[in-house]
Design a protein around this motif. Structure first.
Motif, PDB file in Angstrom:
ATOM      1  N   ALA A  79      13.426  22.198   9.773  1.00 66.30           N
ATOM      2  CA  ALA A  79      12.537  21.226  10.016  1.00 66.30           C
ATOM      3  C   ALA A  79      12.664  20.014   9.974  1.00 66.30           C
ATOM      4  CB  ALA A  79      11.312  21.681   9.096  1.00 66.30           C
ATOM      5  N   GLU A  80      13.888  19.482   9.189  1.00 59.24           N
ATOM      6  CA  GLU A  80      14.162  18.220   8.669  1.00 59.24           C
ATOM      7  C   GLU A  80      14.795  17.585  10.212  1.00 59.24           C
ATOM      8  OE1 GLU A  80      16.840  18.196   5.788  1.00 59.24           O
ATOM      9  OE2 GLU A  80      15.398  19.413   4.304  1.00 59.24           O
ATOM     10  N   LYS A  83      12.209  17.046  12.570  1.00 61.72           N
ATOM     11  CA  LYS A  83      11.773  15.711  12.247  1.00 61.72           C
ATOM     12  C   LYS A  83      12.795  14.539  12.999  1.00 61.72           C
ATOM     13  CE  LYS A  83      11.046  12.176   9.583  1.00 61.72           C
ATOM     14  NZ  LYS A  83      11.590  11.471   8.229  1.00 61.72           N
ATOM     15  N   ARG A  84      13.827  14.371  12.583  1.00 66.39           N
ATOM     16  CA  ARG A  84      14.812  13.512  12.962  1.00 66.39           C
ATOM     17  C   ARG A  84      14.796  13.342  14.458  1.00 66.39           C
ATOM     18  NH1 ARG A  84      20.211  14.696  11.587  1.00 66.39           N
ATOM     19  NH2 ARG A  84      19.285  15.300   9.701  1.00 66.39           N
ATOM     20  N   GLN A  86      12.385  14.130  16.611  1.00 70.81           N
ATOM     21  CA  GLN A  86      11.224  13.261  16.843  1.00 70.81           C
ATOM     22  C   GLN A  86      11.007  11.717  16.833  1.00 70.81           C
ATOM     23  OE1 GLN A  86       8.314  15.439  14.661  1.00 70.81           O
ATOM     24  NE2 GLN A  86       7.445  16.784  16.109  1.00 70.81           N
ATOM     25  N   THR A  87      11.673  11.601  15.309  1.00 65.56           N
ATOM     26  CA  THR A  87      11.611  10.168  14.858  1.00 65.56           C
ATOM     27  C   THR A  87      12.687   9.321  16.010  1.00 65.56           C
ATOM     28  OG1 THR A  87      11.839  11.239  12.952  1.00 65.56           O
ATOM     29  CG2 THR A  87      11.762   8.866  12.902  1.00 65.56           C
ATOM     30  N   GLU A  88      13.882   9.964  16.383  1.00 62.83           N
ATOM     31  CA  GLU A  88      14.782   9.161  17.169  1.00 62.83           C
ATOM     32  C   GLU A  88      14.142   9.189  18.758  1.00 62.83           C
ATOM     33  OE1 GLU A  88      18.815  11.001  15.276  1.00 62.83           O
ATOM     34  OE2 GLU A  88      18.162  11.672  17.203  1.00 62.83           O
ATOM     35  N   ALA A  91      11.569   6.283  18.672  1.00 62.48           N
ATOM     36  CA  ALA A  91      12.334   5.178  18.454  1.00 62.48           C
ATOM     37  C   ALA A  91      12.777   4.779  19.738  1.00 62.48           C
ATOM     38  CB  ALA A  91      12.959   4.911  17.219  1.00 62.48           C
ATOM     39  N   GLY A  92      12.933   5.513  20.827  1.00 63.07           N
ATOM     40  CA  GLY A  92      13.436   5.225  21.942  1.00 63.07           C
ATOM     41  C   GLY A  92      14.949   5.694  22.279  1.00 63.07           C
ATOM     42  N   ARG A  93      15.295   6.413  21.270  1.00 63.06           N
ATOM     43  CA  ARG A  93      16.782   6.857  21.420  1.00 63.06           C
ATOM     44  C   ARG A  93      16.901   8.096  22.305  1.00 63.06           C
ATOM     45  NH1 ARG A  93      19.780   6.961  15.682  1.00 63.06           N
ATOM     46  NH2 ARG A  93      21.383   8.090  16.886  1.00 63.06           N
ATOM     47  N   HIS A  96      21.107   9.391  23.079  1.00 59.89           N
ATOM     48  CA  HIS A  96      22.215   9.043  22.154  1.00 59.89           C
ATOM     49  C   HIS A  96      21.789   9.500  20.869  1.00 59.89           C
ATOM     50  CE1 HIS A  96      21.036   5.120  22.994  1.00 59.89           C
ATOM     51  NE2 HIS A  96      21.229   4.656  21.686  1.00 59.89           N
ATOM     52  N   GLY A  97      21.172  10.643  20.827  1.00 59.70           N
ATOM     53  CA  GLY A  97      20.636  11.174  19.518  1.00 59.70           C
ATOM     54  C   GLY A  97      21.752  11.661  18.569  1.00 59.70           C
ATOM     55  N   SER A  98      21.257  11.884  17.062  1.00 57.95           N
ATOM     56  CA  SER A  98      22.401  12.213  16.221  1.00 57.95           C
ATOM     57  C   SER A  98      22.528  13.740  16.245  1.00 57.95           C
ATOM     58  CB  SER A  98      21.894  11.918  14.873  1.00 57.95           C
ATOM     59  OG  SER A  98      20.641  12.569  14.634  1.00 57.95           O
ATOM     60  N   VAL A  99      21.779  14.435  17.062  1.00 58.44           N
ATOM     61  CA  VAL A  99      21.935  15.894  17.019  1.00 58.44           C
ATOM     62  C   VAL A  99      22.277  16.432  18.403  1.00 58.44           C
ATOM     63  CG1 VAL A  99      21.011  18.343  16.342  1.00 58.44           C
ATOM     64  CG2 VAL A  99      20.192  16.221  15.141  1.00 58.44           C
TER      65      VAL A  99
ATOM     66  N   SER B 240      10.307  13.985   5.027  1.00 55.44           N
ATOM     67  CA  SER B 240      11.246  14.656   5.779  1.00 55.44           C
ATOM     68  C   SER B 240      10.587  15.669   6.573  1.00 55.44           C
ATOM     69  CB  SER B 240      12.575  15.139   5.214  1.00 55.44           C
ATOM     70  OG  SER B 240      12.303  15.737   3.986  1.00 55.44           O
ATOM     71  N   ASP B 241       9.113  15.784   6.731  1.00 52.91           N
ATOM     72  CA  ASP B 241       8.356  16.730   7.411  1.00 52.91           C
ATOM     73  C   ASP B 241       8.221  16.217   8.753  1.00 52.91           C
ATOM     74  OD1 ASP B 241       6.488  19.198   6.647  1.00 52.91           O
ATOM     75  OD2 ASP B 241       5.935  18.141   8.599  1.00 52.91           O
ATOM     76  N   PRO B 242       8.549  17.395   9.781  1.00 49.11           N
ATOM     77  CA  PRO B 242       8.328  16.778  11.101  1.00 49.11           C
ATOM     78  C   PRO B 242       6.969  16.126  11.447  1.00 49.11           C
ATOM     79  CG  PRO B 242       8.849  19.349  11.137  1.00 49.11           C
ATOM     80  CD  PRO B 242       8.645  18.694   9.676  1.00 49.11           C
ATOM     81  N   GLN B 247       4.047  13.199   7.038  1.00 52.07           N
ATOM     82  CA  GLN B 247       5.203  11.663   6.737  1.00 52.07           C
ATOM     83  C   GLN B 247       4.178  10.698   5.909  1.00 52.07           C
ATOM     84  OE1 GLN B 247       7.613  10.572  10.084  1.00 52.07           O
ATOM     85  NE2 GLN B 247       7.867  12.837  10.699  1.00 52.07           N
ATOM     86  N   TYR B 392      15.748   3.675   5.554  1.00 50.77           N
ATOM     87  CA  TYR B 392      15.893   4.621   6.745  1.00 50.77           C
ATOM     88  C   TYR B 392      15.075   4.262   7.915  1.00 50.77           C
ATOM     89  CZ  TYR B 392      15.935   8.838   9.275  1.00 50.77           C
ATOM     90  OH  TYR B 392      16.375   9.893  10.259  1.00 50.77           O
ATOM     91  N   LEU B 396      17.010   2.898  11.322  1.00 47.35           N
ATOM     92  CA  LEU B 396      16.342   3.856  12.599  1.00 47.35           C
ATOM     93  C   LEU B 396      16.014   2.882  13.661  1.00 47.35           C
ATOM     94  CD1 LEU B 396      16.364   6.880  12.775  1.00 47.35           C
ATOM     95  CD2 LEU B 396      13.854   6.558  12.594  1.00 47.35           C
ATOM     96  N   GLN B 399      19.349   1.462  15.014  1.00 43.24           N
ATOM     97  CA  GLN B 399      19.973   2.471  15.728  1.00 43.24           C
ATOM     98  C   GLN B 399      21.345   2.671  14.988  1.00 43.24           C
ATOM     99  OE1 GLN B 399      20.027   2.632  19.921  1.00 43.24           O
ATOM    100  NE2 GLN B 399      17.887   2.557  19.893  1.00 43.24           N
ATOM    101  N   ALA B 402      23.044   7.278  10.467  1.00 45.83           N
ATOM    102  CA  ALA B 402      23.997   8.258  10.668  1.00 45.83           C
ATOM    103  C   ALA B 402      25.524   7.669  10.911  1.00 45.83           C
ATOM    104  CB  ALA B 402      23.682   9.211  11.704  1.00 45.83           C
ATOM    105  N   ARG B 486      25.005  13.620   7.717  1.00 45.98           N
ATOM    106  CA  ARG B 486      26.340  13.700   8.179  1.00 45.98           C
ATOM    107  C   ARG B 486      27.542  13.478   7.431  1.00 45.98           C
ATOM    108  NH1 ARG B 486      26.372  11.126  14.192  1.00 45.98           N
ATOM    109  NH2 ARG B 486      24.921  12.450  15.209  1.00 45.98           N
TER     110      ARG B 486
END
Lengths: 396, 539
Positions: A79-80, A83-84, A86-88, A91-93, A96-99, B240-242, B247, B392, B396, B399, B402, B486
């Motif tokens: 779930a984390e 979330k990441r 979604q947030t990315e 935020a317009g990424r 080139h996301g982190s996953v 850290s919830d979706p 949040q 964070y 973000l 950019q 990580a 990471r």
């Protein structure tokens, strides 16, 4: 695994690999060319030693074979990652996301798919897709159709663990479980939902206790929830009064329960991997007298998957890695109890005899009996159950 | 000459402000982005009506208040009984070693010690012939008592260390002698003469201990309650919830932690003010001391060494199940197959962060506006969670999340203030006449600083570097958030393993976590004494 054994395995596999001549060879070689030099950030639960070292092994293999670097990002809860992503994207990424690749199923897959955050469809055009056992529920994830947005990685089935030295005859149904708790007060519990194992245990009880289990295969509605769950709550009220710390506190994870089982603090533990007990015995985490068992009328089983987020950077690399993980070699290595012991998603009939034998190999402690597989309730039940559980039992 | 000095001062100040600004300024928009959505009535309504809320708050309050209070009492008790004495000297010498044991490693060791299947229960079981662990609620108890105990022990070392430094500065021995010659017992002297002077100077360290206890996540995951967890853990889960509304609830909970901190601090100040008024004029009656005071330092040290011992034993244990007091056999397997990637990550990260911070702190101390030091200390006395969330959010938007850069930057926020705190006392106490002499001999201000002041301060600089290194090693939340998961450090690895999995592997990672700061302290001491061997004035 001894070297000699590995060598024979590899040679049988080499024969098997020639089999998968892909229809989309041209496209695929293009993907492989793109993948070369990419770094794939593979977000996968990192709480299991065996799983982590399996992923390390697979990463080394794809590095040497395809020039793809795989980095295992160890997470506690998928779930984390949702979330990441979604947030990315918010935020317009967008590219080139982190996953790049994630280990996922059920509720998290549903929310990603609904929000359009997945890349695809790609799964069914992988060269190794042809080997997948389509009789297993590999195209539906908790009753949500996968439609090529994720590729199956392994199978799992709720399995219980106990110690022969202490518990020669284990409970084999929800009713017997409660009777066992009465006879052994304070020695039975389950991980606290929303921990994945805890929620699965609650769903298992619900499947047995609900007056009309067919309802659970549909998306949840307030009416369905009201008619299906009262028996479950009554059962849990009684079970908790007999449970570890009188049900006022729950272990954080199944892994914590294994430790407590090993020390005799608990008499029963649970896992989603029928081979885990064998694995834990060989790594001295459980006494050699530990064994696995299931319920007579069956336990919940499902398939776990790999998905690529829509904003992944290394989509080609992720596909190459996913395809490797689906290969007979990787699947057989994964099924080996000394490595991980995770069930294969491939059709045994399509594999060479050597690989078949390897996959049928069982180590002491693993689930030896055949337990019927029960289908997961629809993904939407998870959140409804977890919310209600937290409301009822989340605070003392 | 005068203008050159001004120019240097001006540039120096600009440099100091820029460097520190780079660490602090992005937090402001970050706070807005992270906590902005929480400023809605409905968010607070859902937060307050959450079934876990009230018990999470009570567990947080119990663990934080009891932990801080006990830490204060242990510190006060030990100082009153032992200072000045050879025992105090010995205790003081052991403090750096005890301080360098990171919170997570200590929590893991304490878990191995006091859990129902832990070492103590096994020892008791030997006499009571238990075959299975007792149904006791020790670790992860619903009220957070075991968490409070761990915090109290860990924070008491920190407070003792600060107190030892304070006692070195004050003319305490003379006051003690005067009071004794007037017939007061040492305990009375402490109560009536010394504590009223020392406590106000201990208020910031106490506030730091309180803030830490309120928002600690790593230790709470290991020792704290689970149903429900402490507010800090809940906040972290929610952040850290979706779901964005969850949040926002996490943001509100982070603010609630801040609020709790404010209220408790205000109450503590109020109590202190009342005490001062109420006990302003002591009676003057002389009371005799207890002749043979109980040696409280012994259990304190015993627990600490037992914690380390049980970690070492687990790391080399073969199979070791309850009720066995000793492992069935010893094996190096866990060490041989230990994953060293987290160790190397922690090492480079802590090195980069501490080596970056040292010049920044020095430039700040030399040319920065000292009246702003309080702002720099804020990260130490403010609960961590809102700051981490702000970092964070800022990363973000830039950019940069990580990335290694993000990780280094996020650690600086805590490493810088700790190093400043360690260095500021000796830096201020530096004999100004030496600088005057250097200037009189023709050195420019910069030369005087580079060739006289900083070399003379090498020993405290090395100590500050070691502290910075240790602080970086121990960071959990910044590493998780800024590194987007990471980067595995020994700290994140130990916390992840504490939730389950092999205890042998966990013990190895916890010991690696102890080894890093310990090595830094040893290195700092060795270098300092090597440097000072032929230089009489270098303290």
């Amino acid at each position: 695994m001894t070297l000699a054994k590995l060598a024979t395995t590899l040679s049988t596999l080499a024969l098997g690999l020639g089999w998968c001549a892909p229809v989309l060879a041209a496209d695929w070689s293009q993907t492989e060319a793109q993948a070369k030099g990419q770094t794939v950030y593979f977000n996968a639960w990192g709480g299991g030693e065996a799983i982590n070292s399996y992923i390390d092994w697979a990463a080394k293999e794809v590095q040497s074979r395809y020039g793809v670097t795989v980095k295992h990002v160890k997470i506690n809860d998928a779930a984390e990652v949702v979330k990441r992503i979604q947030t990315e994207v918010a935020a317009g990424r967008n590219n080139h996301g982190s996953v790049d690749l994630m280990w996922v199923n059920g509720e998290n897959f549903r929310s990603l798919k609904q929000a359009g955050l997945l890349y695809g469809p790609w799964a069914e055009s992988l060269p190794n897709w042809g080997l997948v056992d389509l009789n297993k529920p590999v195209r539906s994830d908790f009753s949500v159709p996968t439609e090529g947005y994720e590729t199956p990685w392994g199978t799992a089935q709720l399995t219980f663990i106990s110690d022969k030295a202490v518990t020669p005859t284990p409970p084999r149904s929800a009713t017997e479980w409660l009777r066992f708790a009465k006879a052994n007060p304070g020695r039975v519990t389950y991980p606290k939902p929303p921990d994945f194992h805890g929620t699965t245990f609650v769903k298992q009880l619900l499947l047995e206790l609900a007056p009309n289990p067919a309802l659970l295969q549909q998306a949840v509605t307030p009416q369905a929830f009201a008619s299906a769950t009262p028996a479950l709550w009554a059962y849990l009220d009684e079970l908790h009064s007999l449970a570890w710390r009188a049900g006022k506190s729950f272990p954080a994870s199944a892994a914590a329960m294994h430790r407590m089982l090993a020390d005799g603090e608990l008499k029963l533990s649970l896992t989603f991997n029928p081979n885990e007990a064998a694995n834990l015995i060989s790594s001295r985490q459980l006494p050699p007298t530990a064994y696995s068992f299931g319920f007579t009328r069956g336990t919940i089983g499902n398939v776990h998957f790999l998905a690529i987020p829509s904003n992944a950077r290394a989509k080609a690399g992720a596909q190459v890695f996913a395809n490797f993980l689906l290969s007979p070699e990787a699947q057989a290595h994964k099924a080996d109890t000394r490595i991980w012991g995770d069930g294969s998603v491939l059709d045994l009939g399509k594999l060479s005899a050597g690989v078949q034998a390897l996959m049928r190999n069982k180590a002491p402690g693993a689930l030896a009996e055949s337990v019927p597989t029960l289908a997961e309730p629809h993904a939407s039940w998870v959140e409804a159950l977890e919310t209600e559980w937290l409301k009822r039992y989340g605070a003392r | 000459m005068e203008t050159r000095q001004l120019r240097l001062g001006g540039w120096g100040q600009l440099l100091a402000l820029t460097l520190v600004g780079l660490v602090f300024v992005p937090l402001l928009p970050g706070l807005y982005w992270a906590l902005g959505p929480s400023f809605k009535i409905v968010v607070w309504q859902t937060l307050l009506s959450d079934p876990q809320w009230s018990q999470a708050v009570s567990a947080t309050l119990v663990s934080a208040l009891l932990g801080t209070l006990l830490a204060g009492l242990i510190t006060a008790g030990l100082a009153t009984r032992l200072y000045p004495s050879p025992t105090w000297q010995r205790l003081q010498q052991r403090l750096p070693v005890l301080l360098s044991v990171p919170h997570v490693a200590f929590a893991v060791g304490l878990f191995f010690l006091i859990a129902p299947s832990g070492w103590l229960a096994r020892a008791a079981g030997l006499f009571l012939s238990w075959t299975s662990p007792p149904d006791w609620v020790t670790v992860q108890d619903p009220y957070g008592l075991s968490l409070a105990l761990a915090l109290a022990l860990k924070e008491s070392w920190f407070l003792l260390w600060v107190l030892a430094a304070l006692l070195g500065e004050q003319a305490v021995t003379r006051q003690l002698a005067v009071a004794r010659s007037l017939g007061y017992s040492p305990a009375q002297t402490w109560r009536q003469v010394l504590w009223p002077q020392l406590l106000p100077r201990l208020r910031w360290p106490l506030a730091a201990a309180l803030a830490y206890s309120l928002s600690v996540v790593d230790m709470a995951l290991i020792l704290g309650p689970g149903t429900p967890p402490t507010l800090a853990v809940l906040t972290w889960h929610w952040l850290s919830d979706p779901d964005t509304s969850v949040q926002a609830q996490g943001g509100a909970a982070a603010l609630a932690l801040l609020l709790l901190f404010g209220v408790i601090s205000a109450l503590a100040c109020g109590v202190w003010w009342l005490l001062r008024r109420w006990r302003a004029y002591p009676s003057g009656q002389r009371r005799a001391d207890v002749q043979h005071p109980w040696p409280w330092q012994t259990p304190l040290l015993a627990i600490s060494y037992a914690v380390l011992a049980v970690l070492v034993l687990w790391s080399v244990a073969d199979s070791w199940f309850f009720p066995a007091l000793w492992p069935d056999g010893l094996s190096w397997d866990a060490w041989r197959s230990a994953k060293l990637a987290p160790f190397w990550t922690t090492l480079w990260l802590a090195l980069v962060v501490s080596l970056l911070s040292l010049p920044v702190v020095l430039i700040w101390l030399e040319w920065g506006p000292q009246r702003w030091n309080a702002v720099l200390y804020l990260p130490l006395i403010v609960p961590t969670l809102p700051l981490v969330a702000a970092q964070y959010a800022a990363l973000l938007r830039l950019q940069l999340d990580a990335t290694a850069l993000a990780l280094v930057w996020s650690h600086l926020l805590w490493v810088l203030p700790y190093m400043l705190l360690t260095l500021v006392g000796t830096y201020r106490a530096f004999d100004a006449r030496l600088m005057t002499s250097a200037r009189a001999l023709g050195c420019s201000p910069l030369q005087a600083c580079l060739r006289v002041k900083w070399p003379l301060l090498l020993r405290p600089m090395l100590a500050a570097w070691a502290v910075g290194f240790a602080v970086s090693v121990a960071q959990y939340l910044p590493t998780l958030f800024a590194g987007a998961g990471r980067f595995d450090t020994v700290t994140t690895e130990a916390v992840a393993l504490s939730a389950g999995g092999s205890r042998q592997v966990l013990a190895v990672q916890a010991l690696l976590q102890v080894a890093l700061p310990l090595a830094a302290f040893v290195l700092a001491t060795t270098l300092a004494s090597a440097w000072g061997r032929n230089r009489k004035g270098v303290r």
